[in-house]
Design a protein around this motif. Structure first.
Motif, PDB file in Angstrom:
ATOM      1  N   ARG A   1       0.766  -1.127   0.116  1.00 39.06           N
ATOM      2  CA  ARG A   1      -0.033   0.048   0.045  1.00 39.06           C
ATOM      3  C   ARG A   1       0.786   1.247  -0.181  1.00 39.06           C
TER       4      ARG A   1
ATOM      5  N   GLN B   1       2.099   1.864  -3.400  1.00 34.58           N
ATOM      6  CA  GLN B   1       1.092   2.336  -4.332  1.00 34.58           C
ATOM      7  C   GLN B   1       0.822   3.738  -3.933  1.00 34.58           C
TER       8      GLN B   1
ATOM      9  N   LYS C   1       1.369   6.735  -6.477  1.00 31.34           N
ATOM     10  CA  LYS C   1       0.198   7.861  -6.781  1.00 31.34           C
ATOM     11  C   LYS C   1       0.588   9.175  -6.762  1.00 31.34           C
TER      12      LYS C   1
END
Ligand SMILES: Nc1nc2c(ncn2[C@@H]2O[C@H](COP(=O)(O)OP(=O)(O)OP(=O)(O)O)[C@@H](O)[C@H]2O)c(=O)[nH]1
Ligand SMILES: [Mg+2]
Length: 353
Positions: A329, A332, A336
């Motif tokens: 996570r 990620q 982003k």
């Protein structure tokens, strides 16, 4: 027998790896089918209650209600059930059931457990009470036999899942088999999945002796030697009467020719066929004709050490999975953020132009 002639330990160092394509595929199909099932029955072999644990099933079983079944209890030492039931409760807080699928022993209890699960499934929206159960485990432990036994008891119907004495009979994840009418209980048979890498070579020989690994992979004569070692460790010399042998021995080179002589296994030139003798011997053990022996060390000290380590490893595996997810996570989020920053930069360049 002179006790000095009995080996103190079984020495073997060859690593046996058996993970053919249908197992990898089977494991993938099991994982894919997971969202259609509510309960996992994990079948293990009662003769190797520790060595038949395959950690490949942990991530699968942890996501569902799991019932651990130790099958072939008729072939294990009679003390195994009480020792293992107590130890698993104490160290892992897990309930286990011991069965003999060929004789339907303790199978009614499993039907009751599954019926309870199915009854609990009813909701206002879904009036049909049912549960679907996937049966997983190492090869040849009796998964398909257990399904047939549950069907015999639950709906009084005959064999629906093919079974056989060699590992690898069930090749794919099958469709559902109904084993109870009301509430409805469906079972899914799956191919046996071997531990991909058994680190301890002697553990692998135990697994092979129970019939979970194809015999030729580990060499029948080595497995027969391990069996002889075990029988002598237990001071079970019943093989003398069974094969008409005058003196007990711990030397497989002395033992196998006598078995070959007893069964009349000769090669073309008149030499004893030791491979046929070893195969015959293994068959006798697997039929329970050479005593009912549990092959894992079930002494209190070993059990405590093994199961405590198991519990710790299971926690660390869960923690590892959790931290892997958190890391994933975090990455990620970084990606982003970077994308967003790059877009912002591109916008501001566009605006300047
Ligand atoms: N003695 C004894 N033999 C059993 C028992 N359950 C199964 N067997 C025998 O063990 C062998 C393997 O049984 P299967 O049901 O085919 O095993 P499986 O786990 O489905 O095997 P794979 O599909 O190859 O993974 C057969 O010869 C069965 O008759 C049991 O409780 N006791
Ligand atoms: Mg099967």
């Amino acid at each position: 027998m002179n006790p000095l002639n009995v080996r103190k330990a079984f020495v073997y160092d060859k690593i046996i790896n058996w993970f053919p394509g249908h197992m990898a595929k089977g494991l993938r199909l099991i994982t894919e089918k997971l969202n259609t099932v509510q309960v996992i029955i994990e079948v293990r072999d009662a003769r190797i209650p520790l060595s038949s644990i395959n950690h490949k099933f942990e991530p699968i079983a942890q996501r569902k209600d799991r019932l651990i079944v130790y099958n072939k209890s008729d072939l294990a030492h009679p003390s195994t059930e009480a020792i293992i039931t107590k130890a698993f409760k104490e160290f892992k807080n897990q309930d286990v059931v011991f069965t003999n699928a060929n004789e339907d022993v303790n199978v009614k209890g499993i039907i009751k457990y599954l019926a309870k699960k199915a009854k609990a499934s009813g909701t206002a929206a879904n009036k049909e009470l049912s549960t679907t159960v996937m049966v997983v485990g190492m090869p040849n432990v009796g998964k398909s036999s257990l399904i047939n036994s549950l069907r015999r008891i639950g709906v009084k119907k005959g064999k629906a899942a093919p079974t056989g004495a060699i590992p690898g009979i069930t090749r794919t994840v099958a469709g559902t088999i109904k084993v109870l009418e009301s509430p409805k209980v469906y079972l899914i048979d799956t191919p046996g999945v071997m531990i991909p890498h058994i680190a301890d070579p002697v553990s692998a020989i135990k697994v092979a002796l129970t019939g979970a690994i194809s015999d030729h992979l580990s060499d029948e004569e080595v497995i027969a030697d391990y069996l002889l070692f075990q029988l002598n460790q237990e001071k079970d010399y019943s093989y003398m009467k069974l094969f008409n042998i005058k003196e007990p021995t711990d030397d497989i080179r002395v033992f196998l020719p006598q078995v070959a002589k007893y069964i009349g296994a000769l090669k073309k030139g008149g030499e004893y066929n030791l491979e046929a003798a070893a195969q015959f011997l293994l068959k006798q053990y697997r039929l329970g004709k050479l005593g009912h022996w549990t092959l894992d060390d079930l002494s209190p000290e070993h059990l405590e050490q093994f199961l405590t380590k198991e519990a710790e490893e299971s926690v660390s595996r869960r923690q590892q999975k959790k931290s892997d997810k958190l890391e994933e996570r975090r990455i990620q989020r970084q990606i982003k953020q970077r994308n967003w920053e790059e877009r912002e930069r591109a916008h501001s360049i566009d605006a300047k132009l």
